[in-house]
Design a protein around this motif. Structure first.
Motif, PDB file in Angstrom:
ATOM      1  N   GLU A 189       0.808  -1.210   0.000  1.00 32.59           N
ATOM      2  CA  GLU A 189       0.000   0.000   0.000  1.00 32.59           C
ATOM      3  C   GLU A 189       0.845   1.264   0.000  1.00 32.59           C
ATOM      4  O   GLU A 189       2.030   1.244   0.340  1.00 32.59           O
ATOM      5  N   LEU A 190       0.186   2.344  -0.383  1.00 32.54           N
ATOM      6  CA  LEU A 190       0.782   3.673  -0.427  1.00 32.54           C
ATOM      7  C   LEU A 190      -0.156   4.577   0.369  1.00 32.54           C
ATOM      8  O   LEU A 190      -1.359   4.583   0.122  1.00 32.54           O
ATOM      9  N   ARG A 191       0.400   5.304   1.345  1.00 36.58           N
ATOM     10  CA  ARG A 191      -0.438   6.223   2.130  1.00 36.58           C
ATOM     11  C   ARG A 191      -0.108   7.650   1.744  1.00 36.58           C
ATOM     12  O   ARG A 191       1.068   8.029   1.691  1.00 36.58           O
ATOM     13  N   LEU A 192      -1.160   8.407   1.447  1.00 39.38           N
ATOM     14  CA  LEU A 192      -1.033   9.780   0.999  1.00 39.38           C
ATOM     15  C   LEU A 192      -1.757  10.712   1.963  1.00 39.38           C
ATOM     16  O   LEU A 192      -2.711  10.305   2.625  1.00 39.38           O
ATOM     17  N   VAL A 193      -1.314  11.971   2.002  1.00 40.63           N
ATOM     18  CA  VAL A 193      -1.934  12.998   2.834  1.00 40.63           C
ATOM     19  C   VAL A 193      -2.353  14.148   1.929  1.00 40.63           C
ATOM     20  O   VAL A 193      -1.564  14.607   1.099  1.00 40.63           O
ATOM     21  N   ALA A 194      -3.594  14.622   2.096  1.00 42.65           N
ATOM     22  CA  ALA A 194      -4.095  15.761   1.323  1.00 42.65           C
ATOM     23  C   ALA A 194      -4.993  16.610   2.208  1.00 42.65           C
ATOM     24  O   ALA A 194      -5.479  16.136   3.248  1.00 42.65           O
ATOM     25  N   ASP A 195      -5.190  17.849   1.800  1.00 42.20           N
ATOM     26  CA  ASP A 195      -6.085  18.723   2.560  1.00 42.20           C
ATOM     27  C   ASP A 195      -7.458  18.087   2.694  1.00 42.20           C
ATOM     28  O   ASP A 195      -8.059  18.120   3.759  1.00 42.20           O
TER      29      ASP A 195
END
Length: 129
Positions: free
Chosen positions: A103-109
């Motif tokens: 998996e890939l974890r991303l952060v966004a507003d």
């Protein structure tokens, strides 16, 4: 302040050039070349998994399950999320929080609409740091 006056214009020029090269790559390179270079992940399923400093954390894995395909994404990298093409639609920008085998974890507003339905394309973005 003297530092910003001296180096600020050069940093802006570098950022403009990175944007130009990135856009050219997205428009001209075949999808297979982007995949081979580790600049795109396709057929990814996403879900909101947590919050981090008031921002949305999203977890992506392959639609078919299993290992992620080859990519060059690392913690702190800017990426874009879209359904088909970052050139033809307005993508959501996010930062890579971390990546693992599955998996890939991303952060966004904020997460993109309908995050948990359908599949996503994740492209490398430009380096703004």
């Amino acid at each position: 302040d003297a530092y910003v006056r001296k180096w600020g214009p050069l940093v802006q020029m570098e950022l403009q050039e990175q944007r130009r090269v990135h856009e050219e790559r997205m428009r001209q390179w075949p999808l297979q070349r982007l995949r081979n270079e580790g600049l795109v992940l396709l057929e990814m399923c996403g879900r909101r998994s947590a919050s981090y400093l008031g921002k949305a954390v999203m977890t992506f894995c392959t639609a078919g399950g299993g290992d992620l395909t080859f990519h060059r994404f690392g913690s702190g990298d800017l990426v874009t999320l879209c359904r088909r093409s970052p050139v033809e639609e307005r993508p959501t920008e996010a930062l890579v929080l971390d990546t693992g085998r599955f998996e890939l974890r991303l952060v966004a507003d904020r997460p993109p609409p309908k995050l948990e339905s359908g599949v996503w394309r994740i492209d490398s973005g430009i380096n703004t740091t």
